[in-house]
Scaffold this motif. Structure first.
Motif, PDB file in Angstrom:
ATOM      1  N   GLU A   1       0.823  -1.188   0.000  1.00  0.00           N
ATOM      2  CA  GLU A   1       0.000   0.000   0.000  1.00  0.00           C
ATOM      3  C   GLU A   1       0.858   1.239   0.000  1.00  0.00           C
ATOM      4  O   GLU A   1       1.986   1.249   0.466  1.00  0.00           O
ATOM      5  CB  GLU A   1      -0.980   0.008   1.165  1.00  0.00           C
ATOM      6  N   THR A   2       0.307   2.266  -0.572  1.00  0.00           N
ATOM      7  CA  THR A   2       1.053   3.501  -0.662  1.00  0.00           C
ATOM      8  C   THR A   2       0.245   4.589   0.008  1.00  0.00           C
ATOM      9  O   THR A   2      -0.967   4.490   0.161  1.00  0.00           O
ATOM     10  CB  THR A   2       1.267   3.917  -2.123  1.00  0.00           C
ATOM     11  N   SER A   3       0.927   5.633   0.411  1.00  0.00           N
ATOM     12  CA  SER A   3       0.234   6.742   1.035  1.00  0.00           C
ATOM     13  C   SER A   3       1.075   7.986   0.929  1.00  0.00           C
ATOM     14  O   SER A   3       2.286   7.927   0.797  1.00  0.00           O
ATOM     15  CB  SER A   3      -0.040   6.407   2.509  1.00  0.00           C
TER      16      SER A   3
ATOM     17  N   GLY B   1       2.111   8.448   6.355  1.00  0.00           N
ATOM     18  CA  GLY B   1       2.143   7.068   6.801  1.00  0.00           C
ATOM     19  C   GLY B   1       0.758   6.451   6.864  1.00  0.00           C
ATOM     20  O   GLY B   1      -0.195   7.072   7.314  1.00  0.00           O
ATOM     21  N   GLY B   2       0.649   5.227   6.362  1.00  0.00           N
ATOM     22  CA  GLY B   2      -0.631   4.539   6.433  1.00  0.00           C
ATOM     23  C   GLY B   2      -0.522   3.325   7.325  1.00  0.00           C
ATOM     24  O   GLY B   2       0.512   3.075   7.906  1.00  0.00           O
ATOM     25  N   LYS B   3      -1.592   2.579   7.420  1.00  0.00           N
ATOM     26  CA  LYS B   3      -1.562   1.385   8.242  1.00  0.00           C
ATOM     27  C   LYS B   3      -1.111   0.185   7.420  1.00  0.00           C
ATOM     28  O   LYS B   3      -1.292   0.148   6.215  1.00  0.00           O
ATOM     29  CB  LYS B   3      -2.946   1.125   8.817  1.00  0.00           C
ATOM     30  N   GLY B   4      -0.543  -0.770   8.081  1.00  0.00           N
ATOM     31  CA  GLY B   4      -0.026  -1.939   7.394  1.00  0.00           C
ATOM     32  C   GLY B   4      -1.137  -2.846   6.910  1.00  0.00           C
ATOM     33  O   GLY B   4      -2.240  -2.833   7.428  1.00  0.00           O
ATOM     34  N   ALA B   5      -0.849  -3.600   5.859  1.00  0.00           N
ATOM     35  CA  ALA B   5      -1.810  -4.568   5.354  1.00  0.00           C
ATOM     36  C   ALA B   5      -1.205  -5.957   5.508  1.00  0.00           C
ATOM     37  O   ALA B   5      -0.018  -6.147   5.324  1.00  0.00           O
ATOM     38  CB  ALA B   5      -2.130  -4.289   3.892  1.00  0.00           C
ATOM     39  N   ASP B   6      -2.017  -6.883   5.869  1.00  0.00           N
ATOM     40  CA  ASP B   6      -1.516  -8.227   6.075  1.00  0.00           C
ATOM     41  C   ASP B   6      -1.514  -9.017   4.779  1.00  0.00           C
ATOM     42  O   ASP B   6      -2.358  -8.824   3.920  1.00  0.00           O
ATOM     43  CB  ASP B   6      -2.381  -8.957   7.103  1.00  0.00           C
TER      44      ASP B   6
END
Lengths: 424, 193
Positions: free
Chosen positions: B52-54, B57-62
């Protein structure tokens, strides 16, 4: 070297303190410096209630120290002037200061601050610069870096790089993050988060976009991403591998390495992925292109002569010309902003080090004394090179001045940092 | 003295290091051996991973690894067949497919010729010494060598894609000759695995 040994423990404890307020940003260690440093007294600015930490003089002073060209004078144990009229030049001259910085922070309504500072020539007893800023707390670090830039430029005659940004990839466990941070490694922001590797970031000439290579599609693909809104596009996702993006100075085209027709070869491509034209030919490896500042030349790595060496070719095409001749492994060129110097990685006796090549004379010399250096990237003012290396088994970033005398390390506990790029 | 300093730093960071490996499913397989048919499914099975891009800062993806173990009866996985071999190893600084891989590649070529809708990805790798981009090109050379060998055996270019992971996805980590040799390799991976 002796000096380094003595300094290290002190610096270490200073970093420990800094790291608590820095929120997982990088720690900085500075080693060595130029033989003739300019002595500057950074007099702590008069503080305002509720101002952010660390202080402006701390941040700006760290910037100036990291340049290797400026040494901070001990300012303790004496009267600390805030206004011009309070300055007793004799005292500061006797402390060895050639220049001094004074200033104050004032709280404004609405949570803002006024920052006033003056740079004074202690020998001539004149003011070299004086500015005031009306800032929000979010602009605190940026203001400190601007002050450092002004001080540095007035004293050295060269533009400062303290307000510039760097990009790098950090690996933590099996997670990869492409990050953009201030040039001092602070204020890091993650712009790509992935479970697959990311390599080869490069800032567009205006600093608003990043090109990079991501493996999230099970193969290397070149992306271009806006740093303003986070949107991105696949610029090169052809059959085979797509890698090594390099911005043309106009910011509209990139050189990339594709394998769609042959071995790894250099192509030109528009940012939107259109207008692909092939630049190099032959069955050998051509990779790691980088444009000369005027856009006329492309420097790159090729094994066409049997071992990886540096070559250049006109960006309009033509016959490549070899430019590195000593050693059997010379890769990863980066060019100085004036187009006169190449920094690159050379292998010598099994060690990979940052080397500097004077394009006019062909003279080379080593800038570092480490063994696992990679990915050099010139500072926007041409005074230093940012690179990745390995320390205690962990990836860290380093900067080295062009005289090879000032080294700084940027590292973060438990994190592997690599693939740095210096942006505007 | 520097060593002492770094050992202090290391001690302080040990806890952080120890907690970074996580328990999430990932694409990296560090256990694979030379004749490990499971390797390819690990590699191919990672398509559930995400990026994911932002702007900030974004939240992590599993990531969720697909299960590649359900290919019972697939001829490509038959341990008795040379097709269960998926890795072609190269000598140092060499990009020639050695004779010992002839039977293996002939078996894969036979399968691809008999199943024209089958697609194979040839994933080249390199050890981690030197430039990442140059190593990507070296891995590509190893992938191309296997692609060309299969083409000589009659496999259509449409069925093949040669790509490189360079030094980015080592099967074996470390600065040993053994690790270097393990990573000088092309894996044969089917698109449907």
């Amino acid at each position: 070297m002796m000096r380094t040994l003595l300094l290290s423990p002190l610096l270490f404890f200073a970093f420990l303190g800094a790291s608590f307020s820095a929120y997982a940003a990088m720690e900085i260690q500075v080693i060595g410096g130029a033989a003739n440093k300019i002595d500057v007294a950074m007099v702590p600015f008069q503080t305002a209630a509720g101002q952010p930490m660390p202080s402006l003089t701390q941040i700006a002073g760290d910037d100036l120290t990291r340049s290797g060209q400026i040494k901070l004078v001990d300012v303790s144990g004496t009267q600390q002037p805030v206004e011009l009229a309070q300055v007793n030049y004799g005292i500061w001259r006797s402390k060895g200061a050639e220049a001094m910085v004074i200033g104050q922070v004032t709280a404004l309504p609405g949570g803002r601050f006024e920052v006033r500072f003056r740079l004074l020539d202690v020998v001539k007893q004149t003011q070299l610069a004086g500015y005031s800023y009306n800032i929000s707390p979010e602009q605190w670090r940026a203001t400190a870096h601007q002050i450092a830039d002004i001080v540095y430029e007035k004293l050295t005659g060269t533009a400062g790089i303290f307000s510039t940004r760097i990009a790098y990839v950090q690996k933590q466990g099996k997670r990869f993050e492409l990050r953009v941070a201030d040039a001092d490694g602070q204020n890091p922001k993650t712009v790509v988060r992935s479970n697959e590797p990311v390599i080869s970031p490069m800032f567009s000439p205006d600093g608003n976009q990043l090109a990079y290579v991501s493996f999230e599609d099970k193969k290397p693909v070149v992306y271009v991403q806006s740093l303003q809104d986070g949107s991105r596009r696949k610029t090169a996702a052809f059959k085979g591998s797509n890698s090594a993006p390099a911005w043309a100075p106009d910011g509209k085209r990139l050189a990339v390495v594709l394998t769609r027709d042959d071995a790894s070869q250099i192509y030109m491509i528009n940012v939107d992925g259109s207008g692909v034209t092939r630049l190099t030919r032959g069955g050998s490896i051509d990779t790691e292109p980088v444009f000369s500042p005027d856009g006329q030349m492309i420097y790159f790595t090729s094994d066409r002569g049997g071992s990886p060496q540096l070559y250049r070719v006109a960006s309009s095409g033509g016959e490549p010309k070899r430019i590195s001749f000593s050693g059997t492994y010379n890769v990863s060129p980066t060019i100085s902003p004036d187009g006169k110097l190449l920094a690159y990685i050379g292998r010598d006796e099994g060690r990979f080090r940052v080397m500097l090549l004077d394009l006019a004379s062909g003279q080379t010399r080593a800038l570092t004394d480490t063994a696992r250096d990679e990915s050099p990237s010139f500072a926007p003012n041409g005074q230093a090179v940012l690179y990745a290396t390995v320390q205690a088994g962990r990836g860290v970033l380093g900067t080295v001045s062009l005289d090879g005398k000032t080294h700084a390390r940027l590292s973060e506990s438990g994190v592997d940092a690599r693939e740095p790029a210096w942006g505007p | 003295m520097n060593k002492i300093l770094w050992s202090v730093l290391l001690t302080l960071t040990l806890t952080a290091c120890g907690t970074t490996s996580g328990t999430k499913a990932t694409v990296e397989d560090r256990t694979g051996g030379k004749a490990d048919a499971g390797m390819s499914s690990q590699t191919a099975g990672s398509s559930g991973s995400s990026t994911e891009t932002s702007a900030l800062g974004g939240k992590g993806a599993d990531a969720t690894a697909l299960d590649g173990s359900s290919y019972t009866g697939d001829p490509r996985k038959n341990p008795a067949s040379p097709m269960s071999n998926r890795s072609v190893y190269f000598d140092f600084d060499q990009f020639v497919v050695k004779n010992e891989y002839r039977a293996m590649l002939e078996a894969h070529a036979g399968y691809l010729l008999s199943k024209r809708d089958a697609r194979v990805i040839l994933q080249g790798n390199a050890d981690d010494r030197g430039s990442r981009e140059y190593n990507l090109a070296l891995g590509q050379k190893r992938a191309e060598a296997v692609r060309k060998a299969l083409a000589v055996l009659g496999v259509s270019e449409v069925q093949m894609e040669a790509v490189s992971f360079g030094e980015e996805k080592p099967r074996k980590e470390g600065d040993t000759e053994e690790a270097y040799a393990e990573n000088r390799r092309t894996d044969v991976v089917y698109a449907d695995e």
